[in-house]
Design a protein around this motif. Structure first.
Motif, PDB file in Angstrom:
ATOM      1  N   THR A 109       3.518  -0.005   2.534  1.00  0.00           N
ATOM      2  CA  THR A 109       4.281  -0.643   3.556  1.00  0.00           C
ATOM      3  C   THR A 109       3.944  -2.282   3.535  1.00  0.00           C
ATOM      4  O   THR A 109       2.911  -2.624   3.014  1.00  0.00           O
ATOM      5  CB  THR A 109       4.476  -0.035   4.884  1.00  0.00           C
ATOM      6  N   ALA A 110       4.744  -2.934   4.165  1.00  0.00           N
ATOM      7  CA  ALA A 110       4.673  -4.455   4.125  1.00  0.00           C
ATOM      8  C   ALA A 110       3.285  -4.848   4.626  1.00  0.00           C
ATOM      9  O   ALA A 110       2.578  -5.841   4.404  1.00  0.00           O
ATOM     10  CB  ALA A 110       5.613  -4.971   4.865  1.00  0.00           C
ATOM     11  N   ASP A 111       2.855  -4.075   5.625  1.00  0.00           N
ATOM     12  CA  ASP A 111       1.766  -4.672   6.718  1.00  0.00           C
ATOM     13  C   ASP A 111       0.533  -4.947   5.818  1.00  0.00           C
ATOM     14  O   ASP A 111      -0.549  -5.688   6.326  1.00  0.00           O
ATOM     15  CB  ASP A 111       1.331  -3.640   7.670  1.00  0.00           C
ATOM     16  N   TRP A 112       0.150  -4.124   4.883  1.00  0.00           N
ATOM     17  CA  TRP A 112      -1.007  -4.025   4.113  1.00  0.00           C
ATOM     18  C   TRP A 112      -1.081  -4.913   2.732  1.00  0.00           C
ATOM     19  O   TRP A 112      -2.028  -4.987   2.291  1.00  0.00           O
ATOM     20  CB  TRP A 112      -1.285  -2.765   3.735  1.00  0.00           C
ATOM     21  N   GLN A 113      -0.111  -5.711   2.458  1.00  0.00           N
ATOM     22  CA  GLN A 113       0.028  -6.465   1.236  1.00  0.00           C
ATOM     23  C   GLN A 113      -0.313  -8.045   1.209  1.00  0.00           C
ATOM     24  O   GLN A 113       0.034  -8.654   0.490  1.00  0.00           O
ATOM     25  CB  GLN A 113       1.419  -6.214   0.648  1.00  0.00           C
ATOM     26  N   VAL A 138      -8.378  -2.728   7.582  1.00  0.00           N
ATOM     27  CA  VAL A 138      -9.101  -1.941   6.708  1.00  0.00           C
ATOM     28  C   VAL A 138      -8.225  -1.265   5.550  1.00  0.00           C
ATOM     29  O   VAL A 138      -8.696  -0.537   4.534  1.00  0.00           O
ATOM     30  CB  VAL A 138      -9.635  -0.420   7.607  1.00  0.00           C
ATOM     31  N   ARG A 139      -7.038  -1.402   5.691  1.00  0.00           N
ATOM     32  CA  ARG A 139      -6.067  -1.024   4.733  1.00  0.00           C
ATOM     33  C   ARG A 139      -6.170  -1.682   3.606  1.00  0.00           C
ATOM     34  O   ARG A 139      -5.948  -3.212   3.637  1.00  0.00           O
ATOM     35  CB  ARG A 139      -4.641  -0.783   5.182  1.00  0.00           C
ATOM     36  N   GLU A 140      -6.397  -1.363   2.346  1.00  0.00           N
ATOM     37  CA  GLU A 140      -6.080  -2.272   1.072  1.00  0.00           C
ATOM     38  C   GLU A 140      -4.730  -2.450   0.513  1.00  0.00           C
ATOM     39  O   GLU A 140      -3.737  -1.502   0.759  1.00  0.00           O
ATOM     40  CB  GLU A 140      -7.054  -1.760   0.119  1.00  0.00           C
ATOM     41  N   PRO A 141      -4.394  -3.625  -0.158  1.00  0.00           N
ATOM     42  CA  PRO A 141      -5.448  -4.419  -0.581  1.00  0.00           C
ATOM     43  C   PRO A 141      -5.629  -5.533   0.430  1.00  0.00           C
ATOM     44  O   PRO A 141      -6.542  -6.532   0.107  1.00  0.00           O
ATOM     45  CB  PRO A 141      -4.632  -5.034  -1.742  1.00  0.00           C
ATOM     46  N   GLY A 142      -4.834  -5.538   1.301  1.00  0.00           N
ATOM     47  CA  GLY A 142      -5.011  -6.813   2.297  1.00  0.00           C
ATOM     48  C   GLY A 142      -6.051  -6.828   3.227  1.00  0.00           C
ATOM     49  O   GLY A 142      -6.498  -8.240   3.675  1.00  0.00           O
TER      50      GLY A 142
END
Length: 320
Positions: A109-113, A138-142
């Motif tokens: 989803t958008a939030d982690w990019q 903590v979520r990748e790739p961001g």
């Protein structure tokens, strides 16, 4: 003194709450805009702090809901990214005490990019504090991109982190492995007793504070639900009682507490550096303010923090 601007970075989540349906083979959902960092940005703006939100907002139906909610609350979205990916969705079931159990729909989803280029465009010259945490770290790739952004921000602003551990999406071990590094980057660490149980199971709040102080963070605040909050500034501690209220649900209460804490410190002119000049009395005062904001959030459905005018309806507890 007018409060300084706070920049919040993180996710928006569509919180879908189950409701009674018309037929036994139907499920009714009521969708509210949420997500820990988004809730904090909204609460800050409603309290009167100039709040800018760094978010990746989808163009889908939920993304439009987020944007409308944030703008209506007075949040600055001038640096929000128009994202091609879909929004994150969480389905919440409430127990008899208003505690929510979530199931997440968050793959790609958008939030982690986040990309380095997106955050490199952000001007921090007018920002006294940068707040982030939750899944964005903590979520990748961001996640790694956000960490590097905090390194840059720390040179000119107070840094605040709320881990907001979500074990259904990310193994708590991932948080544990990174927490010492975060403590080296942040000035304020705010977390819940649930977070503490997941990060340092079996460890007392006091010992946890000492552990995180040793890793570099000056101010640790652990919210304890109905038992109030424990604040530790360089090892000096104070407990603040909760404010009694009729609880509809507890969704967003911790995010609102954090907003109240940061708003009050900003109003006192204590944000913008490494908390120089902050004493335990100021920390206790800010925590008491945070408990009032959290109590009002608990008194309504969903992550709906109060506007500044509503605070006058809830006087601080005697002796607070």
């Amino acid at each position: 003194m007018s409060p300084s601007r706070i920049t919040v970075l993180g996710e928006c989540v569509a919180d879908a709450f189950t409701e009674p349906a018309h037929a036994p083979d139907e499920l009714a959902l009521r969708v509210l805009p949420g997500g820990g960092p988004a809730n904090t940005a909204v609460a800050l703006a409603r309290l009167g702090t100039p709040a800018r939100f760094l978010a990746r907002l989808s163009g889908d139906v939920f993304g439009r809901l987020f944007r409308g909610h944030l703008e209506a609350s007075g949040v600055d979205l001038s640096n929000a990214v128009a994202a091609a990916e879909p929004s994150t969705l969480a389905v919440a079931e409430l127990d008899a005490n208003g505690q929510a159990a979530f199931s997440f729909h968050a793959q790609n989803t958008a939030d982690w990019q986040w990309t380095p280029e997106e955050l490199a465009r952000v001007d921090l010259s007018g920002t006294a504090c940068v707040h982030t945490g939750s899944l964005a770290l903590v979520r990748e790739p961001g996640g790694a991109v956000v960490e590097r952004f905090l390194e840059t921000a720390a040179a000119q602003a107070t840094v605040s982190i709320d881990p907001n551990v979500r074990p259904l999406l990310v193994d708590p071990e991932v948080y544990r492995a990174r927490l010492a590094r975060w403590c080296g980057l942040t000035d304020i660490l705010r977390l819940s007793s649930d977070d503490l149980d997941l990060l340092l199971p079996g460890i007392s709040p006091e010992l946890a504070c000492d552990t995180w102080h040793a890793a570099g963070v000056r101010l640790v605040v652990i919210t304890l639900g109905a038992d109030g909050a424990l604040a530790s500034l360089d090892g000096e501690r104070v407990r603040v009682p909760a404010v009694a209220t009729r609880v509809v649900d507890t969704v967003g209460a911790g995010d609102s507490f954090t907003a109240g804490l940061l708003h009050h410190l900003g109003t006192l002119g204590l944000l913008g550096g490494r908390l120089d000049g902050v004493g335990l009395d100021e920390v206790a005062e800010a925590c008491r303010f945070g408990t009032r904001v959290a109590a009002l959030t608990c008194s309504v459905a969903g992550p709906n923090p109060p506007w500044r005018e509503r605070l006058a309806q809830l006087e601080p507890a005697a002796g607070a």
